[in-house]
Design a protein around this motif. Structure first.
Motif, PDB file in Angstrom:
ATOM      1  N   GLY A  78     -27.064  52.309 -45.445  1.00 45.26           N
ATOM      2  CA  GLY A  78     -28.418  52.202 -44.933  1.00 45.26           C
ATOM      3  C   GLY A  78     -28.523  52.662 -43.499  1.00 45.26           C
ATOM      4  N   VAL A  79     -29.716  52.460 -42.943  1.00 47.93           N
ATOM      5  CA  VAL A  79     -30.007  52.861 -41.565  1.00 47.93           C
ATOM      6  C   VAL A  79     -30.430  51.631 -40.769  1.00 47.93           C
ATOM      7  CG1 VAL A  79     -31.596  54.206 -40.120  1.00 47.93           C
ATOM      8  CG2 VAL A  79     -30.654  55.207 -42.206  1.00 47.93           C
ATOM      9  N   LEU A  80     -29.912  51.507 -39.569  1.00 40.72           N
ATOM     10  CA  LEU A  80     -30.270  50.380 -38.699  1.00 40.72           C
ATOM     11  C   LEU A  80     -31.657  50.640 -38.103  1.00 40.72           C
ATOM     12  CD1 LEU A  80     -29.329  47.730 -37.328  1.00 40.72           C
ATOM     13  CD2 LEU A  80     -28.398  49.152 -35.478  1.00 40.72           C
ATOM     14  N   GLU A  81     -32.618  49.815 -38.486  1.00 36.33           N
ATOM     15  CA  GLU A  81     -33.993  50.028 -38.004  1.00 36.33           C
ATOM     16  C   GLU A  81     -34.252  49.338 -36.678  1.00 36.33           C
ATOM     17  OE1 GLU A  81     -36.749  50.944 -41.848  1.00 36.33           O
ATOM     18  OE2 GLU A  81     -36.840  48.927 -41.029  1.00 36.33           O
ATOM     19  N   SER A  82     -33.653  48.179 -36.495  1.00 37.99           N
ATOM     20  CA  SER A  82     -33.882  47.413 -35.264  1.00 37.99           C
ATOM     21  C   SER A  82     -32.741  46.425 -35.103  1.00 37.99           C
ATOM     22  CB  SER A  82     -35.219  46.670 -35.354  1.00 37.99           C
ATOM     23  OG  SER A  82     -35.464  45.945 -34.170  1.00 37.99           O
ATOM     24  N   PHE A  83     -32.513  45.985 -33.880  1.00 38.69           N
ATOM     25  CA  PHE A  83     -31.448  44.992 -33.691  1.00 38.69           C
ATOM     26  C   PHE A  83     -31.702  44.193 -32.423  1.00 38.69           C
ATOM     27  CE2 PHE A  83     -30.046  48.684 -31.326  1.00 38.69           C
ATOM     28  CZ  PHE A  83     -29.540  48.148 -30.154  1.00 38.69           C
ATOM     29  N   GLY A 134     -29.246  42.713 -36.998  1.00 35.97           N
ATOM     30  CA  GLY A 134     -30.046  43.922 -37.190  1.00 35.97           C
ATOM     31  C   GLY A 134     -30.824  43.924 -38.491  1.00 35.97           C
ATOM     32  N   VAL A 135     -31.846  44.763 -38.501  1.00 44.44           N
ATOM     33  CA  VAL A 135     -32.622  45.011 -39.717  1.00 44.44           C
ATOM     34  C   VAL A 135     -32.141  46.353 -40.266  1.00 44.44           C
ATOM     35  CG1 VAL A 135     -34.913  45.343 -40.705  1.00 44.44           C
ATOM     36  CG2 VAL A 135     -34.605  43.804 -38.756  1.00 44.44           C
ATOM     37  N   VAL A 136     -31.611  46.320 -41.497  1.00 45.56           N
ATOM     38  CA  VAL A 136     -31.070  47.532 -42.111  1.00 45.56           C
ATOM     39  C   VAL A 136     -31.963  47.942 -43.279  1.00 45.56           C
ATOM     40  CG1 VAL A 136     -29.113  48.494 -43.409  1.00 45.56           C
ATOM     41  CG2 VAL A 136     -28.703  46.966 -41.446  1.00 45.56           C
ATOM     42  N   ARG A 137     -32.346  49.209 -43.295  1.00 40.52           N
ATOM     43  CA  ARG A 137     -33.070  49.766 -44.448  1.00 40.52           C
ATOM     44  C   ARG A 137     -32.038  50.428 -45.343  1.00 40.52           C
ATOM     45  NH1 ARG A 137     -38.248  49.346 -46.334  1.00 40.52           N
ATOM     46  NH2 ARG A 137     -39.007  49.529 -44.193  1.00 40.52           N
ATOM     47  N   GLU A 180     -30.841  52.388 -32.682  1.00 33.56           N
ATOM     48  CA  GLU A 180     -31.692  52.386 -33.861  1.00 33.56           C
ATOM     49  C   GLU A 180     -31.629  53.758 -34.516  1.00 33.56           C
ATOM     50  OE1 GLU A 180     -35.373  51.043 -32.191  1.00 33.56           O
ATOM     51  OE2 GLU A 180     -34.590  49.006 -31.925  1.00 33.56           O
ATOM     52  N   GLY A 181     -31.594  53.765 -35.846  1.00 33.77           N
ATOM     53  CA  GLY A 181     -31.459  55.017 -36.581  1.00 33.77           C
ATOM     54  C   GLY A 181     -30.022  55.307 -36.980  1.00 33.77           C
ATOM     55  N   MET A 182     -29.103  54.499 -36.491  1.00 35.02           N
ATOM     56  CA  MET A 182     -27.678  54.677 -36.797  1.00 35.02           C
ATOM     57  C   MET A 182     -27.407  54.368 -38.287  1.00 35.02           C
ATOM     58  SD  MET A 182     -24.719  52.455 -34.940  1.00 35.02           S
ATOM     59  CE  MET A 182     -24.182  53.548 -33.643  1.00 35.02           C
ATOM     60  N   ALA A 197     -36.875  37.494 -31.428  1.00 36.20           N
ATOM     61  CA  ALA A 197     -36.571  38.693 -30.639  1.00 36.20           C
ATOM     62  C   ALA A 197     -36.943  39.954 -31.408  1.00 36.20           C
ATOM     63  CB  ALA A 197     -35.084  38.713 -30.288  1.00 36.20           C
ATOM     64  N   LEU A 198     -36.633  39.987 -32.704  1.00 37.27           N
ATOM     65  CA  LEU A 198     -36.997  41.159 -33.511  1.00 37.27           C
ATOM     66  C   LEU A 198     -38.517  41.318 -33.564  1.00 37.27           C
ATOM     67  CD1 LEU A 198     -34.401  40.698 -36.411  1.00 37.27           C
ATOM     68  CD2 LEU A 198     -34.390  42.523 -34.688  1.00 37.27           C
ATOM     69  N   ALA A 199     -39.230  40.197 -33.680  1.00 36.01           N
ATOM     70  CA  ALA A 199     -40.697  40.244 -33.695  1.00 36.01           C
ATOM     71  C   ALA A 199     -41.223  40.744 -32.353  1.00 36.01           C
ATOM     72  CB  ALA A 199     -41.264  38.855 -34.011  1.00 36.01           C
ATOM     73  N   MET A 200     -40.614  40.277 -31.272  1.00 36.76           N
ATOM     74  CA  MET A 200     -41.050  40.695 -29.943  1.00 36.76           C
ATOM     75  C   MET A 200     -40.833  42.200 -29.754  1.00 36.76           C
ATOM     76  SD  MET A 200     -39.850  39.156 -26.245  1.00 36.76           S
ATOM     77  CE  MET A 200     -40.679  37.585 -26.285  1.00 36.76           C
ATOM     78  N   LYS A 201     -39.702  42.697 -30.224  1.00 34.08           N
ATOM     79  CA  LYS A 201     -39.440  44.140 -30.115  1.00 34.08           C
ATOM     80  C   LYS A 201     -40.480  44.949 -30.894  1.00 34.08           C
ATOM     81  CE  LYS A 201     -35.338  46.073 -30.097  1.00 34.08           C
ATOM     82  NZ  LYS A 201     -33.948  46.446 -30.423  1.00 34.08           N
ATOM     83  N   GLU A 202     -40.838  44.449 -32.068  1.00 32.14           N
ATOM     84  CA  GLU A 202     -41.851  45.155 -32.861  1.00 32.14           C
ATOM     85  C   GLU A 202     -43.166  45.258 -32.088  1.00 32.14           C
ATOM     86  OE1 GLU A 202     -40.312  43.659 -37.280  1.00 32.14           O
ATOM     87  OE2 GLU A 202     -42.231  42.942 -36.471  1.00 32.14           O
ATOM     88  N   LEU A 203     -43.591  44.144 -31.506  1.00 29.38           N
ATOM     89  CA  LEU A 203     -44.862  44.161 -30.778  1.00 29.38           C
ATOM     90  C   LEU A 203     -44.762  45.057 -29.546  1.00 29.38           C
ATOM     91  CD1 LEU A 203     -46.259  40.509 -30.968  1.00 29.38           C
ATOM     92  CD2 LEU A 203     -46.715  42.454 -32.440  1.00 29.38           C
ATOM     93  N   MET A 204     -43.620  44.989 -28.856  1.00 28.02           N
ATOM     94  CA  MET A 204     -43.456  45.840 -27.663  1.00 28.02           C
ATOM     95  C   MET A 204     -43.430  47.319 -28.059  1.00 28.02           C
ATOM     96  SD  MET A 204     -40.799  43.388 -25.560  1.00 28.02           S
ATOM     97  CE  MET A 204     -40.447  44.494 -24.215  1.00 28.02           C
TER      98      MET A 204
END
Lengths: 131, 361
Positions: free
Chosen positions: A54-59, A78-81, A102-104, B141-148
């Protein structure tokens, strides 16, 4: 912490492997092998196993302590898609803060979740590392 | 039959090392004259099995405070308090009880902070979130990053915290009765980037009580509970965005529409365990743009919110209802809210569940 071998053995499929529930009613997909679709409540579901890629969308880099040791901090959550299009949240390992982006591309690996004490039960499960 | 809030009391939220669950319950009831004449007790508490090795807390509290009336405990994570008020209103409205004492009580300081953090994390799914290392501040923190990433400035969240601390200064039972500044955030401990300790709720022990009665007090204007509702959200990891707090936004919108209630004119207590959540909710309701101007709200979290008044997990909802009751009657810390409605909102986890209770004067 008191770990239960029985509890973990019961849920081992969803800890050791990455299953996806596919709904035959609404068509949506959700992480974990589940008896019903979490979106529409239908039990017309079947399960497929993810490739683990998958791809790391956020962390986020986490310093929040939940045990007496700081050895495992900071950790990255992290959030992985997954390539199957489903999102999963988990720990990212094997990478430093300055390397993570992100995108990794990442892949699922089996790592230690928790242990009771040096001679106690150890839980293992899915985490992610860069490909 | 109606359900009215006719009295209550609240202890200062603090590290009460000398007081256990039963002691806290006794202290708050002792300070509450209306609490003596009741025929049912509901104890709201989230953590007693974990922090005090105690099950069936409702009965043990009632025995300790010398009552011989039916009792039970309500547990619904962080929203236990509002769940208990909801149940009390149902018992009274149905005629099952005449006057119900709702007693929110919680101990979070029995163990070191890291253990309290672990207990608090168990508001998430133990098997599929906690074991995987996911914690409430990680989601925040993940929610905060999304909003930012979508244009909300960091100062929106800091601004919420600063406002909450200002509000708490005059509130007698608030835990953090001091002001903070934007400068404070620069030195604040990071919990999960970009979230800091100053974005997080104040963690303390507490006990609060309200009495829900089938009749208003004679000769005064006891507010009536005119709405109580709940909604369940998806687990955060199944949403398109962690910051989509659809259960809270949907429930607040429904309550407002049903009653013709404008949140900007009502006495409102929003669940702000982390600064990102009230901002996400108010944006979801269409009240805020990316500059987060809160100036239009007349009585928003005058208690200081979870952020500064404090968050004794399962007791917090009872504090909120007590505060709204005081604001709508004889005042809280010298302030009143001459609003028609008062609304308490609570959620458990990152919008896993959401609850709303509305009072009308």
């Amino acid at each position: 912490m008191r770990l239960s071998p029985q509890q973990f053995w019961r849920i081992r499929e969803n800890q050791y492997r990455l299953f996806i529930t596919v709904c035959g009613s609404c068509g949506r997909k959700a992480i974990l092998k589940r008896p019903v679709c979490p979106y529409c409540g239908s039990d017309r579901v079947h399960h497929v196993e993810s490739s683990g890629l998958g791809v790391l969308e956020s962390f986020t880099k986490v310093y929040y302590r939940r045990n007496s040791s700081e050895d495992d901090l900071p950790k990255f959550i992290g959030v992985v898609r997954l390539t199957e299009g489903v999102r999963v949240v988990g720990e990212i390992v094997g990478v430093g803060a300055d390397e993570l982006r992100e995108g990794m591309e990442v892949e699922a690996v089996l790592r230690r979740y928790a242990s009771d004490d040096p001679y106690g039960v150890i839980y293992y499960g899915i985490k992610f590392k860069p490909v | 039959m109606g359900a009215y809030v006719v009295g209550g009391a609240a202890l200062k939220i603090d590290r009460h090392f000398e007081l256990g669950y039963k002691d806290l319950a006794y202290r708050v009831v002792r300070d509450c004259p209306e609490c003596s004449d009741v025929d049912y007790v509901i104890v709201a508490s989230a953590l007693p099995e974990l922090s005090a090795h105690q099950v069936d807390l409702g009965i043990h509290v009632v025995q300790w405070i010398g009552r011989r009336v039916p009792a039970l405990r309500v547990e619904s994570g962080e929203s236990s308090g509002l769940a208990a008020v909801d149940l009390a209103a149902s018992l009274v409205s149905s005629g099952r009880a005449r006057r119900v004492l709702v007693l929110g009580v919680e101990k979070v300081t029995e163990y070191p902070t890291y253990t309290a953090n672990y207990f608090y994390s168990l508001t998430l799914d133990y098997e599929y979130e906690v074991l995987r290392g996911i914690s409430p501040p990680a989601y925040a923190a993940l929610a905060m990053k999304e909003l930012m990433n979508s244009g909300v400035r960091r100062e929106c969240f800091s601004g919420w915290a600063i406002r909450m601390h200002e509000n708490a200064v005059s509130v007698p039972h608030a835990m953090l009765r001091f002001k903070i500044s934007l400068e404070s955030f620069k030195d604040s401990q990071v919990l999960a980037e970009p979230l800091t300790l100053y974005d997080s709720f104040a963690s303390g022990d507490g006990a609060a009580a309200v009495v829900v009665s089938s009749k208003p007090n004679e000769g005064d204007s006891s507010p009536e509970i005119v709405y109580s509702g709940a909604e369940v959200g998806l687990p955060a990891y199944l949403r398109d965005r962690v910051s989509d707090l659809t259960a809270s936004v949907g429930l607040l919108r429904r309550a407002a529409e049903r009653l013709g209630l404008d949140l900007r004119r009502a006495a409102v207590e929003l669940h702000d365990s982390y600064t990102v959540y009230p901002i996400a909710i108010l944006k979801g309701l269409g009240y805020l743009d990316d500059r987060c101007d809160l100036g239009g709200f007349e009585y928003l979290n005058l208690s200081g919110g979870l952020k500064a008044r404090g968050h004794p997990v399962g007791a917090t909802g009872v504090y909120q209802v007590y505060e709204i009751f005081k604001l709508m009657t004889d005042g809280l810390g010298g302030r009143t809210a001459p609003a028609e409605y008062g609304l308490a909102h609570s959620m458990s986890g990152p919008d896993n569940s959401s609850r709303v209770v509305v009072l009308r004067r």
